[in-house]
Design an enzyme around this catalytic site. Structure first.
Site, PDB file in Angstrom:
ATOM      1  N   ALA A  12      48.778 -67.484 -24.185  1.00  0.00           N
ATOM      2  CA  ALA A  12      47.614 -66.949 -23.463  1.00  0.00           C
ATOM      3  C   ALA A  12      48.036 -66.086 -22.288  1.00  0.00           C
ATOM      4  O   ALA A  12      47.354 -66.005 -21.284  1.00  0.00           O
ATOM      5  CB  ALA A  12      46.746 -68.100 -22.975  1.00  0.00           C
ATOM      6  N   GLY A  14      48.302 -62.882 -22.258  1.00  0.00           N
ATOM      7  CA  GLY A  14      47.822 -61.499 -22.376  1.00  0.00           C
ATOM      8  C   GLY A  14      46.814 -61.181 -21.289  1.00  0.00           C
ATOM      9  O   GLY A  14      46.056 -62.050 -20.863  1.00  0.00           O
ATOM     10  N   ARG A  18      41.755 -54.237 -22.463  1.00  0.00           N
ATOM     11  CA  ARG A  18      40.755 -53.491 -23.251  1.00  0.00           C
ATOM     12  C   ARG A  18      39.365 -54.123 -23.191  1.00  0.00           C
ATOM     13  O   ARG A  18      38.401 -53.556 -23.688  1.00  0.00           O
ATOM     14  CB  ARG A  18      41.235 -53.322 -24.691  1.00  0.00           C
ATOM     15  CG  ARG A  18      42.406 -52.327 -24.782  1.00  0.00           C
ATOM     16  CD  ARG A  18      42.994 -52.313 -26.167  1.00  0.00           C
ATOM     17  NE  ARG A  18      42.035 -51.826 -27.144  1.00  0.00           N
ATOM     18  CZ  ARG A  18      42.086 -52.131 -28.443  1.00  0.00           C
ATOM     19  NH1 ARG A  18      43.038 -52.939 -28.901  1.00  0.00           N
ATOM     20  NH2 ARG A  18      41.198 -51.654 -29.276  1.00  0.00           N
ATOM     21  N   GLN A  77      54.730 -67.574 -18.252  1.00  0.00           N
ATOM     22  CA  GLN A  77      55.669 -66.548 -18.719  1.00  0.00           C
ATOM     23  C   GLN A  77      55.709 -65.498 -17.610  1.00  0.00           C
ATOM     24  O   GLN A  77      54.730 -64.775 -17.398  1.00  0.00           O
ATOM     25  CB  GLN A  77      55.167 -65.936 -20.036  1.00  0.00           C
ATOM     26  CG  GLN A  77      56.145 -64.933 -20.627  1.00  0.00           C
ATOM     27  CD  GLN A  77      55.541 -64.118 -21.763  1.00  0.00           C
ATOM     28  OE1 GLN A  77      54.321 -64.030 -21.903  1.00  0.00           O
ATOM     29  NE2 GLN A  77      56.400 -63.505 -22.562  1.00  0.00           N
ATOM     30  N   THR A  83      55.937 -61.965 -28.019  1.00  0.00           N
ATOM     31  CA  THR A  83      55.404 -63.262 -28.452  1.00  0.00           C
ATOM     32  C   THR A  83      56.495 -64.335 -28.587  1.00  0.00           C
ATOM     33  O   THR A  83      56.251 -65.503 -28.278  1.00  0.00           O
ATOM     34  CB  THR A  83      54.625 -63.116 -29.774  1.00  0.00           C
ATOM     35  OG1 THR A  83      55.352 -62.256 -30.667  1.00  0.00           O
ATOM     36  CG2 THR A  83      53.254 -62.511 -29.550  1.00  0.00           C
ATOM     37  N   ASP A 107      43.666 -65.773 -28.138  1.00  0.00           N
ATOM     38  CA  ASP A 107      42.599 -64.783 -28.362  1.00  0.00           C
ATOM     39  C   ASP A 107      42.166 -64.737 -29.821  1.00  0.00           C
ATOM     40  O   ASP A 107      41.598 -63.769 -30.285  1.00  0.00           O
ATOM     41  CB  ASP A 107      43.031 -63.397 -27.860  1.00  0.00           C
ATOM     42  CG  ASP A 107      44.138 -62.780 -28.696  1.00  0.00           C
ATOM     43  OD1 ASP A 107      44.700 -63.475 -29.572  1.00  0.00           O
ATOM     44  OD2 ASP A 107      44.435 -61.591 -28.478  1.00  0.00           O
ATOM     45  N   GLY A 143      50.606 -56.709 -37.898  1.00  0.00           N
ATOM     46  CA  GLY A 143      51.887 -56.771 -38.591  1.00  0.00           C
ATOM     47  C   GLY A 143      51.638 -56.982 -40.078  1.00  0.00           C
ATOM     48  O   GLY A 143      50.714 -57.695 -40.461  1.00  0.00           O
TER      49      GLY A 143
HETATM   50  C1  UD1 Z   1      50.568 -59.904 -32.911  1.00  0.00           C
HETATM   51  C2  UD1 Z   1      51.631 -60.000 -33.995  1.00  0.00           C
HETATM   52  C3  UD1 Z   1      51.152 -59.234 -35.226  1.00  0.00           C
HETATM   53  C4  UD1 Z   1      49.836 -59.818 -35.694  1.00  0.00           C
HETATM   54  C5  UD1 Z   1      48.808 -59.848 -34.574  1.00  0.00           C
HETATM   55  C6  UD1 Z   1      47.606 -60.655 -34.988  1.00  0.00           C
HETATM   56  C7  UD1 Z   1      53.830 -60.138 -32.948  1.00  0.00           C
HETATM   57  C8  UD1 Z   1      55.049 -59.385 -32.532  1.00  0.00           C
HETATM   58  N1  UD1 Z   1      52.869 -59.426 -33.503  1.00  0.00           N
HETATM   59  O1  UD1 Z   1      50.442 -58.548 -32.556  1.00  0.00           O
HETATM   60  O2  UD1 Z   1      52.111 -59.310 -36.266  1.00  0.00           O
HETATM   61  O3  UD1 Z   1      49.354 -59.078 -36.814  1.00  0.00           O
HETATM   62  O4  UD1 Z   1      49.339 -60.466 -33.399  1.00  0.00           O
HETATM   63  O5  UD1 Z   1      46.585 -60.580 -34.045  1.00  0.00           O
HETATM   64  O6  UD1 Z   1      53.792 -61.335 -32.778  1.00  0.00           O
HETATM   65  N2  UD1 Z   1      51.465 -62.907 -25.688  1.00  0.00           N
HETATM   66  C9  UD1 Z   1      52.066 -63.563 -24.636  1.00  0.00           C
HETATM   67  N3  UD1 Z   1      53.150 -63.023 -24.067  1.00  0.00           N
HETATM   68  C10 UD1 Z   1      53.717 -61.848 -24.485  1.00  0.00           C
HETATM   69  C11 UD1 Z   1      53.084 -61.178 -25.548  1.00  0.00           C
HETATM   70  C12 UD1 Z   1      51.978 -61.729 -26.128  1.00  0.00           C
HETATM   71  O7  UD1 Z   1      51.595 -64.635 -24.241  1.00  0.00           O
HETATM   72  O8  UD1 Z   1      54.720 -61.445 -23.904  1.00  0.00           O
HETATM   73  C13 UD1 Z   1      50.283 -63.496 -26.303  1.00  0.00           C
HETATM   74  C14 UD1 Z   1      49.020 -62.708 -26.045  1.00  0.00           C
HETATM   75  O9  UD1 Z   1      48.342 -63.229 -24.928  1.00  0.00           O
HETATM   76  C15 UD1 Z   1      48.218 -62.952 -27.319  1.00  0.00           C
HETATM   77  C16 UD1 Z   1      49.294 -63.145 -28.373  1.00  0.00           C
HETATM   78  O10 UD1 Z   1      50.471 -63.501 -27.701  1.00  0.00           O
HETATM   79  O11 UD1 Z   1      47.461 -64.151 -27.223  1.00  0.00           O
HETATM   80  C17 UD1 Z   1      49.510 -61.900 -29.232  1.00  0.00           C
HETATM   81  O12 UD1 Z   1      49.971 -60.839 -28.455  1.00  0.00           O
HETATM   82  P1  UD1 Z   1      49.495 -59.365 -28.694  1.00  0.00           P
HETATM   83  O13 UD1 Z   1      50.169 -58.493 -27.727  1.00  0.00           O
HETATM   84  O14 UD1 Z   1      48.010 -59.317 -28.745  1.00  0.00           O
HETATM   85  O15 UD1 Z   1      50.119 -59.103 -30.150  1.00  0.00           O
HETATM   86  P2  UD1 Z   1      49.647 -58.057 -31.231  1.00  0.00           P
HETATM   87  O16 UD1 Z   1      50.205 -56.720 -30.920  1.00  0.00           O
HETATM   88  O17 UD1 Z   1      48.195 -58.166 -31.455  1.00  0.00           O
HETATM   89 CA    CA Z   2      46.377 -59.127 -30.348  1.00  0.00          CA
END
Ligand code: UD1
Ligand code: CA
Length: 454
Positions: A12, A14, A18, A77, A83, A107, A143
């Site tokens: 969580a 993020g 947007r 984090q 992720t 989310d 992905g």
């Molecule tokens: C991610 C997946 C993608 C998938 C999609 C589904 C990866 C690399 N990609 O992409 O394959 O199709 O979700 O919705 O995993 N988050 C953190 N810390 C970070 C980055 C992200 O806590 O450093 C959390 C975000 O808050 C969110 C989740 O991880 O809840 C996903 O991150 P987000 O950046 O939305 O990934 P997507 O680009 O959507």
């Molecule tokens: Ca996402």
């Protein structure tokens, strides 16, 4: 599978820019509950330990997590580096043994316990990694799952995908399960050599395969894994959830004439044989017992409604409205923090705030409980079988005894004892033949020149 131990890591961290909102994304609500609350509810039913990874300074998210799951461990984090990096932020939780480790995104609020169980089942059956896939109407941004000969080979992020890979329709939902013994080794091997220079959790698939481990994909419906990034997606997910909740209550024996017009909360509790007419909105904390009828255009929150009660049309019940058997609350009646005992009625245009209405009492149209003196709130007590004449103001704190009768249009400021008649209004004065003279005087006055100072 209950004897197997589980850890779920909820990501969580993020920002959700947007959403164009000052509120963190995961605290936006759906059916009256924050997004992260929906995820925690699904996770909670699957059982096991819960770790949540939040962004720096997000005390509000931490508080929401602890409210719902007091035993959850919350990790920060410090930097948003992907992720996989986020999962490793929960290092202390990962260090303690678990048979399986689920990773879910905060989310993605429509995820169900049944699907989480399917992923855990795949790990129990021997997979090192189980990935949840789906076929979105529009795969942009997701992905892609690269499947060859029925085997999941890799997950390719869109930014890193070849044109051929972008044509793939099976996408990564973001939910994954890991075998607890192998998870750490896999996660620690993930690097950041990709288009975003992030540590991608999705790389776990290729790494596990290279280690000779088994990897599987499990498919689900798009409606279960809709990610929320924008207000429009939040509204779409809300619609999916409302359909689910309506179906759940229809299956439980509730009658809804036009279910698509009834809005429910995640915590709404309805009993069999409750009837809900079209256009009713439920806020948080409502319990409706068997056989109660909620008529059209009523707005209800924090209320308890028992058997035989009739509410609306156009009623507003606010927190603490506690309606006994066969109570009638009619049109344009607002009730807040009032216990209304069996058989009492307030059928039209009233405000009942802070107090108690005794059994069988009758509250006339236009009655107001004047509960607020500008500083504090006060109680109004109405005894069993009392009659409150229309358009009366009861200035709290005040008590009307059992069987008492308050004359129409009274302003009651002192106790009315049981069985008493209270009349508190100006006496009527009648002056014969004075109406036309009065009008003549008024129109003569109007013709006078108007001075600037007026
Ligand atoms: C991610 C997946 C993608 C998938 C999609 C589904 C990866 C690399 N990609 O992409 O394959 O199709 O979700 O919705 O995993 N988050 C953190 N810390 C970070 C980055 C992200 O806590 O450093 C959390 C975000 O808050 C969110 C989740 O991880 O809840 C996903 O991150 P987000 O950046 O939305 O990934 P997507 O680009 O959507
Ligand atoms: Ca996402």
């Amino acid at each position: 599978m209950d004897e197997r131990t589980s850890l779920t890591v909820v990501l969580a961290a993020g920002e959700g820019t947007r959403m164009r909102s000052s509120r963190p994304k995961v605290l936006h609500t759906m059916a009256g509950r924050p997004l992260i609350g929906h995820v925690l509810a699904a996770v909670g039913q699957a059982g096991g330990r819960v770790a949540v990874v939040i962004g720096p300074g997000r005390e509000d998210v931490a508080a929401a997590v602890r409210r719902q799951v007091p035993g959850a461990e919350v990790f920060v984090q410090a930097e948003r580096r992907g992720t996989a990096h986020a999962v490793l932020a929960a290092g202390d939780a990962l260090a303690r043994p678990a048979d399986d480790i689920l990773v879910v995104f905060a989310d993605t609020p429509l995820i169900t316990t049944a699907t989480l169980e399917r992923l855990r089942g795949a790990v129990a059956a021997g997979a090192a990694v189980a990935v949840l896939g789906f076929r979105p109407v529009d795969p942009t941004g997701y992905g892609r799952l690269v499947v060859e000969n029925g085997e999941l080979r890799a997950i390719r992020e869109e930014k890193d995908a070849s044109p051929a890979e972008r044509m793939l329709t099976l996408c990564n939902a973001g939910v994954m399960a890991f075998d607890g013994r192998r998870a750490k080794a896999i996660l620690e091997r993930i690097g950041d050599r990709n288009a975003k220079s992030e540590f991608y959790l999705t790389d776990a698939v290729e790494i596990a395969r290279a280690m000779g481990s088994n990897v599987v994909a499990i498919e689900t419906e798009e409606d279960e894994v809709r990610g929320i990034n924008t207000q429009a997606q939040l509204a779409e997910a809300e619609a999916v959830l409302q359909r689910r909740l309506r179906q759940q209550w229809l299956d439980a024996g509730v009658t809804m004439v036009a279910p698509e017009t009834v809005f429910l909360c995640a915590d709404t509790r309805l009993a069999p044989d409750v009837v809900i007419e079209p256009y009713v909105v439920f806020g948080e904390g409502v319990v409706v017992e068997e056989g109660a009828v909620i008529r059209s255009f009523s707005h209800i929150e924090g209320a308890h409604i028992v058997r035989g009660a009739r509410v609306g049309p156009f009623a507003r019940l606010r927190p603490g409205a506690d309606l006994g058997e066969d109570v009638h609350i009619g049109n344009f009646v607002e009730v807040k923090a009032v216990v209304i005992e069996a058989g009492a009625k307030a059928n039209h245009l009233a405000y009942l705030g802070d107090g108690r209405v005794g059994e069988g009492a009758n509250i006339g149209a236009g009655t107001i409980f004047c509960n607020y003196d500008g500083v504090a709130k006060h109680q109004t007590e109405i005894g069993k079988g009392a009659f409150i004449g229309s358009n009366s103001s009861l200035v709290a704190p005040v008590t009307v005894g059992a069987g008492a009768y308050v004359a129409t249009g009274s302003v009651i400021t002192h106790e009315v004892p049981a069985d008493a008649l209270a009349i508190a209004r100006g006496r009527q004065v009648v002056k014969e033949n004075r109406a036309s003279r009065l009008l003549q005087m008024k129109s003569a006055g109007k013709k006078k020149p108007v001075h600037a100072a007026d």
